[in-house]
Every structure is written in structure tokens, then in C-alpha cells.
Motif scaffolding. Structure first.
Motif, mmCIF file in Angstrom:
data_model
loop_
_atom_site.group_PDB
_atom_site.id
_atom_site.type_symbol
_atom_site.label_atom_id
_atom_site.label_comp_id
_atom_site.label_asym_id
_atom_site.label_seq_id
_atom_site.Cartn_x
_atom_site.Cartn_y
_atom_site.Cartn_z
ATOM 1 N N THR A 61 0.930 -1.179 -0.077
ATOM 2 C CA THR A 61 0.041 -0.084 0.024
ATOM 3 C C THR A 61 0.841 1.188 0.136
ATOM 4 O O THR A 61 1.915 1.400 0.569
ATOM 5 C CB THR A 61 -0.766 0.000 1.268
ATOM 6 N N ILE A 62 0.493 2.218 -0.816
ATOM 7 C CA ILE A 62 1.137 3.506 -0.888
ATOM 8 C C ILE A 62 0.186 4.561 -0.151
ATOM 9 O O ILE A 62 -0.909 4.792 -0.465
ATOM 10 C CB ILE A 62 1.409 4.117 -2.032
ATOM 11 N N GLN A 63 1.048 5.001 1.027
ATOM 12 C CA GLN A 63 0.310 6.146 1.694
ATOM 13 C C GLN A 63 0.295 7.452 0.992
ATOM 14 O O GLN A 63 1.187 7.578 0.195
ATOM 15 C CB GLN A 63 0.879 6.148 3.059
ATOM 16 N N PRO A 64 -0.670 8.246 1.170
ATOM 17 C CA PRO A 64 -0.739 9.740 0.395
ATOM 18 C C PRO A 64 0.746 10.310 0.690
ATOM 19 O O PRO A 64 1.223 10.280 1.772
ATOM 20 C CB PRO A 64 -1.535 10.617 1.066
ATOM 21 N N GLY A 65 1.446 10.749 -0.464
ATOM 22 C CA GLY A 65 2.671 11.522 -0.297
ATOM 23 C C GLY A 65 3.923 10.642 -0.559
ATOM 24 O O GLY A 65 5.000 10.988 -0.672
ATOM 25 N N GLU A 66 3.485 9.019 -0.205
ATOM 26 C CA GLU A 66 4.591 8.280 -0.543
ATOM 27 C C GLU A 66 5.086 7.572 -1.850
ATOM 28 O O GLU A 66 4.334 7.553 -2.608
ATOM 29 C CB GLU A 66 4.097 7.109 0.577
#
Length: 109
Positions: A61-66
Motif C-alpha cells: 500500500t502507498i500512503q498519500p505522499g509516499e
């Protein structure tokens, strides 16, 4: 495990994905929606990175901004150019905008 190409070439693409949205993104959903083709009117070939021990699989999963980095690998026929794109079926269903990168054969070899 050793995997032999069934077609003319293996194409390996280094990717960096950045989440510019305000919600989590599933990398598996992104990777299963990308393909390489030599014909924009035809179907393409999807990521086969899990089949290769020496390819950096993108998952999670990619968190916001990552950002996450990894590789996309698939088979392809001999062609003068290749297209790396969002699966047109996903685009037609409204799941994504169409994005297409053109890769000249001399840059792919």
C-alpha cells in the motif's frame, strides 16, 4: 526458478510510483492494470515480476505522499516500438484515465 521467454523479448521497466491522492493506494491494483503492447489496437502483456526471483516486485500500500520503487517485467514480440499503458478495459470501465508511454525499440534493448 528459471523462466524462459515464450515470445521474442523480455521487457524490464524500472518504476517509481508516487501517491499524489489523499487516500491509500493498493500497489497490486495498479500493477495488475498496467501492460506492454506493440499494438495500441490490440491487447497487451501484463506484469510477470512474481515469476522472477531477480526482479523487484512492487506490492503493498502507498500512503498519500509516499513513493515506492520496483520493476515490471513482461514478454513482447519484436517491434519498432512498445507502449507501456493502463489496460484499456480498466479505462473503459472508468477505473482510470488512459496513460501511454512510448518506448522506441532501440531504447528497450
Amino acid at each position: 526458478m528459471t523462466t524462459e521467454a515464450q515470445f521474442d523479448y523480455l521487457i524490464l521497466i524500472d518504476l517509481k510510483l508516487k501517491n499524489t491522492s489523499n487516500h491509500d493506494l493498493d500497489v497490486d491494483d495498479i500493477m495488475t492494470s498496467l501492460e506492454v503492447t506493440d499494438n495500441l489496437e490490440g491487447s497487451g502483456f501484463f506484469d510477470a515480476s512474481p515469476s522472477f526471483d531477480n526482479v523487484e516486485v512492487l506490492t503493498g500500500t502507498i500512503q498519500p505522499g509516499e513513493e515506492v520503487s520496483g520493476q515490471f517485467i513482461t514478454e513482447a514480440y519484436d517491434s519498432e516500438k512498445y507502449y507501456f499503458r493502463e489496460d484499456p478495459g480498466n479505462v473503459a470501465a472508468g477505473g482510470s484515465n488512459q496513460v501511454i508511454w512510448t518506448i522506441p525499440a532501440d531504447e528497450a534493448k
